[in-house]
Design an enzyme around this catalytic site. Structure first.
Site, PDB file in Angstrom:
ATOM      1  N   GLY A  58       2.629  -1.869   2.023  1.00  0.00           N
ATOM      2  CA  GLY A  58       1.891  -1.139   3.065  1.00  0.00           C
ATOM      3  C   GLY A  58       1.028  -2.098   3.881  1.00  0.00           C
ATOM      4  O   GLY A  58       1.042  -2.074   5.126  1.00  0.00           O
ATOM      5  N   HIS A  59       0.301  -2.988   3.178  1.00  0.00           N
ATOM      6  CA  HIS A  59      -0.515  -3.987   3.893  1.00  0.00           C
ATOM      7  C   HIS A  59       0.388  -4.929   4.707  1.00  0.00           C
ATOM      8  O   HIS A  59       0.067  -5.290   5.844  1.00  0.00           O
ATOM      9  CB  HIS A  59      -1.290  -4.858   2.899  1.00  0.00           C
ATOM     10  CG  HIS A  59      -2.309  -4.121   2.093  1.00  0.00           C
ATOM     11  ND1 HIS A  59      -2.177  -3.903   0.754  1.00  0.00           N
ATOM     12  CD2 HIS A  59      -3.491  -3.568   2.446  1.00  0.00           C
ATOM     13  CE1 HIS A  59      -3.217  -3.243   0.301  1.00  0.00           C
ATOM     14  NE2 HIS A  59      -4.039  -3.017   1.310  1.00  0.00           N
ATOM     15  N   GLN A 103      -9.608   7.590   7.577  1.00  0.00           N
ATOM     16  CA  GLN A 103     -10.263   6.306   7.860  1.00  0.00           C
ATOM     17  C   GLN A 103      -9.925   5.855   9.284  1.00  0.00           C
ATOM     18  O   GLN A 103     -10.823   5.423  10.030  1.00  0.00           O
ATOM     19  CB  GLN A 103      -9.806   5.263   6.846  1.00  0.00           C
ATOM     20  CG  GLN A 103     -10.233   3.845   7.187  1.00  0.00           C
ATOM     21  CD  GLN A 103      -9.951   2.874   6.070  1.00  0.00           C
ATOM     22  OE1 GLN A 103     -10.748   2.755   5.146  1.00  0.00           O
ATOM     23  NE2 GLN A 103      -8.852   2.158   6.133  1.00  0.00           N
ATOM     24  N   MET A 155       2.596   3.823  -0.902  1.00  0.00           N
ATOM     25  CA  MET A 155       2.135   2.563  -1.509  1.00  0.00           C
ATOM     26  C   MET A 155       0.615   2.564  -1.547  1.00  0.00           C
ATOM     27  O   MET A 155      -0.048   2.925  -0.562  1.00  0.00           O
ATOM     28  CB  MET A 155       2.586   1.380  -0.660  1.00  0.00           C
ATOM     29  CG  MET A 155       4.069   1.270  -0.552  1.00  0.00           C
ATOM     30  SD  MET A 155       4.664   0.060  -1.707  1.00  0.00           S
ATOM     31  CE  MET A 155       6.418   0.152  -1.379  1.00  0.00           C
ATOM     32  N   SER A 192      -2.744   0.313  -3.829  1.00  0.00           N
ATOM     33  CA  SER A 192      -3.116  -0.608  -4.922  1.00  0.00           C
ATOM     34  C   SER A 192      -3.430   0.189  -6.178  1.00  0.00           C
ATOM     35  O   SER A 192      -3.246  -0.284  -7.294  1.00  0.00           O
ATOM     36  CB  SER A 192      -4.323  -1.445  -4.518  1.00  0.00           C
ATOM     37  OG  SER A 192      -4.066  -2.073  -3.288  1.00  0.00           O
TER      38      SER A 192
END
Ligand code: PAF
Length: 277
Positions: A33-34, A150, A181, A183
């Site tokens: 994703g990042h 966000q 996805m 973390s």
């Protein structure tokens, strides 16, 4: 690729940069994703800057700041592969010196959903992102649709404070079974990992009902809720069908809507969303 640890060094470097600067702020432990954000920034800018900073002010007192996964060496290798130019890895003291006392508080849209469940979260996010924008001075900054609220909060802040940066929202990257996805997926046991697909299943049901002509938001919320309740490891925090811009809950879906939810799978709190369009 340069790894920079202080604001002074980054400022010095920034002064010498010409052309557009694409910025991807992260809290590290990078996943696909990042990397989708970094790839997009790479494709659209002369210079790509990524920050890795586990921002303590966006975690609540009972949240996972202490256990949040970290692996800087792995992150740096991944970013090198994506041809990132600059990685900014500041310490807590660099971002929040002891006399620090200025905060960015976005009202209304930041008070709903995640804001209601995690008081102070968006104050921490908006403050650190405003500081990072001031330090990096990006042309464009990249955020994931996975954290839809966000992105809305950051856009509000950028508009309200007349910041000179374009916000780009990049589609959510999903595992093959639909799990977004994150973390935090690393916290899940194999059984929990299977149960976690319930978020995607509930959102897909919302979209399917809406596409089938259902306009009553409450009926869709109820069907999502009962689907999630059939999963024994899942505990609902919220299920929302809201206006996609203001995040106000809808009675009837008569405009662009966002279906979103937060669900605990065991001890892990996961969020996800889908637009109804
Ligand atoms: O989305 C994140 O990773 C964080 O909330 C952000 C935007 C980097 C601020 O700490």
């Amino acid at each position: 690729m340069q790894v920079i640890k202080t604001i002074a060094e980054l400022r010095e470097l920034r002064r010498c940069l010409t052309g557009s600067v694409g910025f991807v702020p992260t809290i590290g432990y990078l996943h696909e994703g990042h990397l989708a954000l970094v790839k997009r920034a790479r494709a659209e800018n002369a210079i790509v800057v990524v920050s890795i900073f586990v921002n303590p002010t966006q975690f609540g007192p009972s949240e996972d700041l202490g256990t949040y996964p970290r692996d800087l060496d792995r992150d740096l290798k991944l970013l090198e592969k994506e041809k990132t130019d600059i990685i900014f890895v500041p310490s807590d003291a660099e971002i929040y010196p002891s006399e620090f006392s200025t905060w960015v508080d976005v009202e209304k849209v930041a008070e709903r959903l995640e804001g209601a469940s995690r008081p102070g979260h968006f104050r921490g996010v908006a403050t650190v992102v405003a500081k990072l924008f001031n330090i990096v001075q990006p042309t464009k900054a990249y955020f994931g649709q996975k954290d839809a609220q966000q992105a809305i909060v950051i856009k509000r802040m950028v508009t309200d404070l007349n910041m000179m940066v374009e916000i780009v929202v990049v589609p959510t990257v999903r595992e093959s079974d639909g799990l977004a996805m994150s973390s935090r997926n690393t916290y899940l046991s194999p059984k929990e990992r299977q149960a976690a697909t319930v978020l995607f299943r509930a959102l897909s049901l919302a979209r399917q009902l809406w596409q089938g002509g259902e306009k009553d938001a409450d009926k869709i919320r109820q069907q999502m809720t009962s689907l999630i309740q059939r999963e024994p490891l899942a505990k609902i925090d919220y299920v929302s069908i809201a206006d996609a811009d203001t995040l106000e809950e809808l009675d009837m879906i008569d405009r662009l809507a966002l279906a979103s939810l937060a669900v605990r799978i065991g001890k892990t709190r996961l969020i996800d969303n889908m637009t109804l369009e």
